[in-house]
Design an enzyme around this catalytic site. Structure first.
Site, PDB file in Angstrom:
ATOM      1  N   ARG A  90       8.322  -0.122  40.106  1.00  0.00           N
ATOM      2  CA  ARG A  90       8.435  -0.088  38.643  1.00  0.00           C
ATOM      3  C   ARG A  90       7.679  -1.253  38.018  1.00  0.00           C
ATOM      4  NH1 ARG A  90      14.873   0.107  37.495  1.00  0.00           N
ATOM      5  NH2 ARG A  90      14.361   0.585  35.335  1.00  0.00           N
ATOM      6  N   GLY A  99       6.095  -0.774   3.224  1.00  0.00           N
ATOM      7  CA  GLY A  99       6.449  -2.141   3.594  1.00  0.00           C
ATOM      8  C   GLY A  99       6.070  -3.123   2.491  1.00  0.00           C
ATOM      9  N   ARG A 114      17.667 -12.643  39.897  1.00  0.00           N
ATOM     10  CA  ARG A 114      18.862 -11.798  40.000  1.00  0.00           C
ATOM     11  C   ARG A 114      18.985 -11.247  41.424  1.00  0.00           C
ATOM     12  NH1 ARG A 114      18.497  -5.906  37.826  1.00  0.00           N
ATOM     13  NH2 ARG A 114      20.544  -5.084  38.382  1.00  0.00           N
ATOM     14  N   GLU A 155      -0.047   4.581  11.733  1.00  0.00           N
ATOM     15  CA  GLU A 155      -1.495   4.605  12.003  1.00  0.00           C
ATOM     16  C   GLU A 155      -1.865   5.849  12.810  1.00  0.00           C
ATOM     17  OE1 GLU A 155      -4.142   2.830  11.109  1.00  0.00           O
ATOM     18  OE2 GLU A 155      -2.977   1.529   9.803  1.00  0.00           O
ATOM     19  N   SER A 161       2.047  12.297   7.258  1.00  0.00           N
ATOM     20  CA  SER A 161       0.658  12.157   7.701  1.00  0.00           C
ATOM     21  C   SER A 161      -0.349  12.917   6.838  1.00  0.00           C
ATOM     22  CB  SER A 161       0.519  12.662   9.139  1.00  0.00           C
ATOM     23  OG  SER A 161       1.385  11.964   9.993  1.00  0.00           O
ATOM     24  N   GLN A 175       1.374   4.903   0.001  1.00  0.00           N
ATOM     25  CA  GLN A 175       0.798   6.239   0.235  1.00  0.00           C
ATOM     26  C   GLN A 175       1.884   7.254   0.569  1.00  0.00           C
ATOM     27  OE1 GLN A 175      -2.979   6.658   2.363  1.00  0.00           O
ATOM     28  NE2 GLN A 175      -1.998   8.108   3.736  1.00  0.00           N
ATOM     29  N   TYR A 215       0.854  -1.186   0.000  1.00  0.00           N
ATOM     30  CA  TYR A 215       0.000   0.000   0.000  1.00  0.00           C
ATOM     31  C   TYR A 215       0.892   1.239   0.000  1.00  0.00           C
ATOM     32  CZ  TYR A 215      -3.576   3.333   1.415  1.00  0.00           C
ATOM     33  OH  TYR A 215      -4.432   4.399   1.463  1.00  0.00           O
TER      34      TYR A 215
END
Lengths: 696, 696
Positions: free
Chosen positions: B356, B196, B326, B447, B163, B156, B154
């Site tokens: 975290r 791609g 670890r 996207e 964009s 574009q 595709y």
């Protein structure tokens, strides 16, 4: 359908120009808007001598094939490593030929901009030998290392053991009978691991191993050990050594592993500058006070902080220049024109992009001046320590730890943000930002993990605060140490509030410094209360420990920036350059304040309505600095050879350069890809057959 | 010194075990602490049918050489691409053999976990043909594409245009005389770029080009165009095509460029489902209402949001498991023991690491349930649109844009944080996180760029707010749309404040939702004032535009999480699983609130003292969830084949696996590195000679 078929036809682009206006025109317009002289600012920031050296070395290496860069985009790991070997060899030759010193070689490496196999020989092996050898060892090890007759590395980290040197497993047992040490790796986890230059290059290693004498464990000590034959480079018997495999970055260095199987080394291997093992008896002589070596750590960290400014400068240079060229959407409220035609708006004209990029530019300068300040404090401290005055050391060491942590994180995040700010093309390796990011990543982990380091900084700050509260620090000392000054001010008035009533009030350096000092001190006070009054464990407050270190270091950076400007003479820093730097210092401070505004609010120093004034003031500063954007990154003085970036070229020929690189892509040297016959053709030809059959 | 020398000796590690306790033991201990059943939670989150399919497909592909993974660490770009071609071909064969449908192939790709050259054929070419072909074109293009007789992409994006589709340069001029279109690339910047599957694989492309009829420009339209010979795969005359070169990631796909030199295509190439060009006259027939296609964008985005949960689940699985294994430093306040020996503390026992990792785990679940909610809203909206009711579309579309932006950013940052939370070994590609990060990076740009997308969300929110203020939205509609509900609540009481007086008050979903709603509405109200009363331009408020979109979407996520738990039956979600999910939902909400606390404070909703309660409550939640850490990531049900990570193995054999991978490193297949003779030996042998000479 019988064209003669030559598959070895490289792809060539048609000879077309980019749509007008081109990058060169756009950058020229940007540069014409500058309010200051680029060279004057460069000289102020980097010093004329350094800039001249860089120019001189650049002219030598940019045309030398050993330093060629454009192939690295397409090379395999092995090819890149081989090329890096070539560069290392050529650098040695040129050094001998032209008399380059360490500083010159540092500039070579900075410009070449890729780790290379010999790296750790220079950055770890030689300096360790310089510091840890006694006189005899200097001859046997150090001097030969200087002549590259032996190539070494520094083997500390193990497969199962990182930052905590006390957890190392490798042993070195003294054997009185033969006056040797037997080095041994007892478990898989004791394998030395991650050691740069070790995998395939080094024939010697400084090995950190637990010294065992008569069954007593004296903890880790350094040994200088031969690991490969000097005749033919084969690993010696008893040694298992190799490369630890591909990494996220740093793949031009052979990080390696190393295991010892009851490996005997002579007595001289034990590096004996600080502690000693007496031959025969095995008597252990304790090291002398090692506080002097803390000074060296400060120097290393000042270098890392300086490097983080450079990393970010690269990102900013590429992103700002390309943002002046890349155009996207028509800003209907204020459409841009080229001649009579409405063109898409350069992305640098969107406030969001300005906010991202200009705050990054201000970070570059802030980190740079902080590193220079740190370096200066290091020099002062060295002189004082020689006089026996160790009173500056603790503050300097704490600040350098926190600054390393803060600025490397800032650099890494900022670099990645710059890459993304380049949109799609930022993802191409031709942006020049991909390898840079990958190779910089380890800096947030090595030379002290960025999380662990903050504990060192905060421990010192808490100790100082407690001493102040207990009246153990005299007021006289206040004048020597910024930390005690801002903590004392806080203790005198812990309910202080920000006096700002308008956005421009925030431009006062005094107001800014007081605000940052108050916020840092408030965090320290809270943490002391949590630990000493509420009885929380150190482990349970680690999140706040990291915050406190950051708050302190942001204050240090803001102060370094303002002081640097204030102390500059009119000649060094004429009015136009002074003005733009002052704006950048304010932007750095206020943008940082905005990012961390929650802490300023919670401390009670800032009110919600003041935070809104602050936000507008940041945007106002961004707008004021905007016309100087391209010139400010030009002042980083980073040559195209260094940047190796299609997007960041000085002349703005972005698209032309991209196309030129693409023509070199190996896949484009053949018309038809290798996988076609096996993986594409069967389905397509099945379809052709179906089509022909249906026509019958 | 005349050992016979065989350089082709691969490096082998000695047969040693890691130091006890080993990873298997440690993970077993962790799993024994779980408060809930892992399978029950997996089934609730992913559905039994999906898990069964995945198992079935896993058994087929994990032993098939076409899907083998361990070599990819060591392969060059070209080798990895060739292997990916093999995987694509084998997938087609297996699909034909076993009757796999799209969902099955989706699972194959998820498990194989590497982009491959055919990817865009499936994700863009085929779906575009399905949507844009008329009946005749379906036969000529679509059905052949399904059979892989033609392979497409595709096209574009252009070199100079991202964009903004209105900025495209490529033209397609209708030629009435021959009933053809002439496709042409006028400038270098008009080259199709980043496409791609185009570089070396596709023989067809859907090309977006400006339709020109009788000199009138109708803007971009899609054309299905042959670009390579079906006989021998050579580019057709008039076509310049190739690969755009190496990227930061995604290197197993041939992103390509494409230029046209007055290239003629037949009338049927113009995809005519929506608009048409009448043959001969060239009369242009306008497209029908395209609002239906907005629904498809929502579906695509729901898929991306779901994918970001998966990406983060991978990072969390690896980091949590490895953090239990670890060990670093001895926590002197509470030393860990193994038998009688004091051992270093597993890093998962440090609160900072817990903070975290567990917040990341809560993010995984939050994104997952938000994607499922979005998917469900999509289904409802499709039904409504078929009935002619478009009232849900705008809200759904706006939320899906913002969620795509927010969750892909969260995933990328979280994945990288997980990698760093693995310390040094996280930097090895054997962590399995390096390629994952590199290949996921484009998701924050494609996207819809994550910054640009937030404008769509915020535009809708502002419009809704203005309509509410103007009384244009009836109260009846309130019950259908969450946005109008929280905005109305805010308008009724714009001075509302948080009622919490203790940390546990923050665990109430009602309190949480009210807080998030107030904060989002406040931001919207401020922005409306800035634009409508202060007259600021859209461009000048883009920073706040992004913040507002984020605030709205965080509210959506918090709500999706709580609703998902609330609506689950006792059978689906028994008490133990419900309890841990409820804790995670609270952690997600409160950790997010803490991160964004500045906005909650500035809005006046939260006080400084409440923010301190909040902070403690987050740490309290983390401590409550801690014992379930490993089981919570086990419940993501990610097999070892997918993870391909030495650090994240289910059985905890971290160090054994690292060593096994290292033995495969190409550099370790020879004793002496290739560069030795040329780049190392000269200096070393000079030294040997000097030594020998000095002995004479």
């Amino acid at each position: 359908m019988t064209r003669t078929f030559d598959n070895n036809v490289p792809t060539k682009f048609p000879n077309l120009q980019p749509k007008a206006p081109n990058g060169t025109d756009l950058l020229q317009i940007e540069r014409s808007k500058a309010s200051f002289d680029v060279n004057t600012l460069s000289k102020f920031s980097y010093g004329e001598e350094f800039l001249n050296r860089k120019e001189k070395i650049l002219r030598i290496i940019e045309s030398d094939p050993a330093f060629e860069k454009s192939q690295r985009f397409f090379q395999s790991r092995h090819e890149r490593m081989t090329h890096a070997y070539e560069k290392d060899k050529r650098t040695i030759e040129l050094s001998e030929e032209l008399g380059w010193d360490d500083e010159d070689r540092h500039i070579v490496n900075f410009l070449y901009d890729q780790p290379s196999p010999y790296s750790l020989h220079y950055t770890m092996f030689v300096p360790t030998l310089a510091n840890q050898c006694n006189e005899e060892q200097k001859k046997v090890f150090y001097e030969r290392a200087l002549r590259h007759e032996i190539i070494g590395c520094y083997a500390q980290t193990e497969l199962g053991h990182g930052s905590n040197i006390q957890g190392l497993e490798t042993t070195a047992t003294y054997i009185p009978e033969t006056n040797e040490f037997e080095i041994h790796s007892p478990h898989l986890t004791s394998s030395k691991w991650w050691i740069g230059t070790l995998g395939k290059t080094a024939n010697y290693a400084v090995v950190m191993a637990r010294l065992i004498i008569h069954s007593k464990d004296y903890g880790p000590h350094p040994f200088c050990v031969q690991i490969r034959s000097l005749e033919d480079h084969r690993p010696l018997p008893g040694i298992t050594v190799g490369d630890i495999g591909p990494k996220f970055g740093y793949n031009t260095i052979d990080n390696g592993f190393l295991m010892f199987d009851h490996y005997r080394v002579p007595h001289i291997s034990f590096l004996a500058k600080f502690s000693q093992v007496k031959p025969g008896t095995g008597e252990y002589v304790k090291p002398v006070n090692a506080r002097l070596s803390y000074g060296t750590m400060v120097l290393t960290r000042a270098g890392i902080v300086n490097g983080s400014s450079l990393v970010l400068a690269r990102g900013a240079t590429v992103a700002v220049r390309y943002s002046a060229i890349r155009r996207q959407f028509v800003d209907t409220a204020e459409p841009r024109k080229w001649g009579n035609e409405i063109i898409e708006t350069p992305v640098i004209d969107y406030t969001q992009q300005q906010y991202r990029l200009l705050s990054t530019v201000s970070n570059v300068y802030a980190i740079l001046y902080a590193s220079q300040d740190l370096r200066q404090q290091y020099e002062i401290n060295q002189v004082e320590m020689q006089k026996g005055n160790f009173s500056l050391l603790a503050d300097l060491h704490a600040t350098s730890s926190g600054l390393k942590s803060l600025t490397t994180t800032m650099a890494l995040e900022g670099l990645e943000d710059c890459r993304r700010a380049c949109g799609g093309h930022g993802f191409s390796l031709f942006s020049g930002l991909g390898f840079a990011y990958q190779d910089y990543l380890p800096f947030v982990t090595f030379e002290g993990d960025n999380y662990v380091l903050t504990q060192q900084t905060t421990r010192y700050l808490l100790k100082t605060f407690r001493s102040l509260v207990a009246g153990k620090i005299s007021t006289k000392a206040h004048h020597q140490n910024m930390t005690t000054i801002y903590l004392s001010q806080y203790l005198q008035n812990p309910n202080n509030t920000c006096p700002a009533t308008s956005g421009t009030d925030f431009l006062s350096p005094e107001l800014i410094l007081t605000a940052f000092g108050f916020r840092a001190a408030y965090g320290i006070a809270q943490l002391v209360e949590e630990l000493d009054k509420n009885g929380s464990s150190w482990n349970s407050v680690l999140v706040d420990v990291a915050r406190v270190s950051k708050a302190h270091c942001q204050l240090v950076m803001v102060q370094s920036f303002f002081v640097r400007i204030q102390q500059a003479s009119e000649k060094e820093l004429p009015a136009p350059e002074r003005k733009v730097l002052q704006l950048l210092a304010c932007l750095f401070a206020l943008h940082t304040m905005e990012k961390e505004v929650a802490e300023f609010l919670v401390s009670g120093y800032l009110s919600a309505s003041q935070s809104k004034l602050l936000k507008r003031q940041v945007l106002d500063l961004v707008a004021q600095i905007r016309p100087d954007a391209v010139s400010l990154v030009d002042a980083f003085a980073l040559p195209d050879y260094f940047l190796a970036s299609a997007l960041g070229r000085y002349d703005g020929k972005v698209y032309e350069q991209l196309v030129e690189y693409v023509e070199k892509e190996p896949l484009n040297q053949k018309l038809v890809v290798d996988g076609y016959e096996k993986y594409i053709k069967p389905f397509v030809h099945r379809g052709l057959k179906r089509h022909n059959d249906s026509k019958l």
